[in-house]
Scaffold this active site. Structure first.
Site, PDB file in Angstrom:
ATOM      1  N   GLU A   1       0.815  -1.238  -0.106  1.00 51.44           N
ATOM      2  CA  GLU A   1      -0.201  -0.172   0.138  1.00 51.44           C
ATOM      3  C   GLU A   1       0.909   1.338   0.137  1.00 51.44           C
ATOM      4  O   GLU A   1       1.462   1.309   1.015  1.00 51.44           O
ATOM      5  CB  GLU A   1      -0.775  -0.049   1.318  1.00 51.44           C
ATOM      6  CG  GLU A   1      -2.089   0.977   1.154  1.00 51.44           C
ATOM      7  CD  GLU A   1      -1.698   2.353   1.966  1.00 51.44           C
ATOM      8  OE1 GLU A   1      -1.303   3.460   1.072  1.00 51.44           O
ATOM      9  OE2 GLU A   1      -2.006   2.416   2.983  1.00 51.44           O
TER      10      GLU A   1
ATOM     11  N   CYS B   1      -3.188   8.521   3.508  1.00 50.80           N
ATOM     12  CA  CYS B   1      -3.223   8.041   2.527  1.00 50.80           C
ATOM     13  C   CYS B   1      -4.450   8.332   1.947  1.00 50.80           C
ATOM     14  O   CYS B   1      -4.419   8.492   0.446  1.00 50.80           O
ATOM     15  CB  CYS B   1      -2.495   6.626   2.244  1.00 50.80           C
ATOM     16  SG  CYS B   1      -1.006   6.169   2.994  1.00 50.80           S
TER      17      CYS B   1
END
Length: 467
Positions: A235, A269
């Site tokens: 990720e 994020c």
């Protein structure tokens, strides 16, 4: 005689005042090798523990986290600067994820029968060994939990390399596992500099790697793992779009977008990094964003009245300022903010930027800080084009009253997740992960527990001659 490597200590520095709190000496190669050996040895017994026995430990971890959420929350705020309310929420969310997998793992990993013409066949889900988990600082407990809860319940063991600016949070998680009764060696925190991680991947006792971090770190680790035929989940950040449709309650859309962007001082994020509104709405939307910005209180993250915290480090603050300055040099409009705050600590003014074009760095690169970037579109096709004009593909939002239309737009956004009328969120039962340069693989939800198990086919037939 062992020669100690010459490297900097791992430090806790309070970003609110930039004061050094505590230091940890990095582990030697011999110490590190011993820990990995211990994790490998522990796997031999942990993989044979029943789901019921594993679940008892995970439920206990969850219980301890809830009981000590104030303590854990204060430590996260001390080490990386987030608001105390956000830190406590993170602890509670992590506890929920441990409980989720403790409750669901036996069902999710039960043998799965397959339809065959003759005899029987089924898939047996089996753990693969020791997982190396490499995690960032912005959610010091949740990031650990996302990889640990599913993998420990699956029967794997784990070695954690956490971000070097949250060493106390990293160690506290290992301490909680020990207190909860996890056998020695099943979960192991290590203190090493980030530059040494790549070599760790090649250790044959490390069977797979889970990384959340930068694109550069992800490609480096994936390359090292690929060279040894080891699986990786990545990720790697995002530049999430927040598309506002023309039928919205503009005040609610503004509040949702601003709250989402200021979450964790913009160091998320999946925060809405690119807010995309109809051209006819742009002036009104911007005016209301400025009104909300006027109410923001930047300050002590331990103060419950504060709603914008410092960034995690001085380096992080300076990086964000450099990106804002670059945008200004490339003729973007800095509507508000854009400077370091005149105070001690890693503070950046909440900033609004408009008039961003595809020739500018800000259009393409993730800004990890309290920076609100506003775009506009003439029609929905242009909105989708702006949303997809990035190498990232983590999350996104469509905000509109017509849910059917919002879902149609969501289907056309190239990301791993899209939320309707909500910034990209987190829940134990919902998968988390992206596409494109945001990485691959999923954590949380049923999907998360299948990443690092061997899906073994077992086929039974009556004995007979094959030829």
């Amino acid at each position: 005689m062992e020669i100690t490597k010459q490297t900097s200590n791992i430090k806790t520095v309070n970003p609110y005042n930039n004061e050094l709190v505590k230091e940890f000496v990095p582990m030697t190669d011999i110490e590190l090798a011993a820990i990995i050996d211990k994790a490998d040895k522990a796997f031999a017994s942990w993989k044979n523990q029943s789901f019921e026995e594993r679940a008892k430990v995970m439920h206990k971890v969850a219980s301890l986290m809830r009981e000590r959420k104030e303590e854990l929350g204060k430590l996260a705020t001390l080490e990386m600067g987030k608001l105390i309310s956000e830190s406590i929420y993170e602890v509670e969310l992590s506890a929920d994820i441990f409980d989720y997998y403790a409750d669901k793992a036996a069902e999710l990993l039960a043998d799965k029968p397959l339809e065959v013409k003759n005899g029987e066949a089924f898939i047996s889900y089996e753990p693969i060994g020791t997982i190396l988990s490499i995690q960032p600082w912005n959610f010091p407990y949740y990031q650990i939990t996302r990889s640990a809860a599913s993998n420990l319940m699956a029967g794997n063991t784990m070695v954690l390399k956490h971000a070097s600016n949250v060493p106390q949070c990293a160690q506290l998680m290992e301490d909680l596992f020990i207190e909860a009764g996890l056998p020695d060696g099943v979960y192991n925190n290590i203190f090493i500099p980030g530059k040494e991680i790549k070599s760790l991947v090649s250790n044959p006792k490390i069977k797979a790697v889970s990384l959340t971090g930068s694109e550069l770190a992800g490609t480096s680790i994936a390359s090292a793992a690929g060279a040894k035929a080891k699986k990786v989940t990545l990720e790697l950040g995002g530049s999430d779009p927040f598309i506002v449709l023309d039928d919205v309650d503009i005040d609610l859309a503004v509040k949702t977008a601003v709250d989402g962007r200021m979450w964790n001082a913009g160091q998320v994020c999946v925060s809405p990094k690119r807010v995309i509104v109809p051209e006819k709405m742009k002036a009104a939307f911007l005016g209301k964003v400025k009104d909300v910005f006027a109410t923001l209180k930047v300050g002590d993250p331990m103060d419950k009245e504060t709603n914008v915290a410092p960034l995690s480090t001085e380096a992080a603050a300076n990086d964000v300022i450099a990106q804002i300055n670059k945008a200004a040099q490339q003729n973007a409009t800095i509507v508000l903010g854009g400077k370091r705050m005149d105070r001690k600590g890693a503070f950046v003014e909440p900033t609004i930027i408009t008039d961003i074009t595809s020739e500018m760095d800000a259009f393409h690169k993730e800004i990890f800080g309290p920076v609100f970037m506003l775009y506009s579109y003439k029609d929905i096709d242009e909105a989708i084009s702006i949303a997809n004009a990035t190498k990232f593909g983590l999350g996104g939002t469509v905000f509109g009253n017509n849910i059917k239309k919002a879902v149609e737009v969501a289907r056309k956004i190239d990301t791993g997740m899209v939320y309707i009328n909500h910034v990209t969120g987190i829940a134990p039962e919902l998968p988390f992960g992206g596409t494109k340069n945001s990485g691959f693989g999923r954590e949380q939800a049923p999907m998360g527990i299948y990443e690092f198990v061997n899906e073994k086919l077992i086929r039974t037939t009556t004995p007979k001659a094959i030829y």
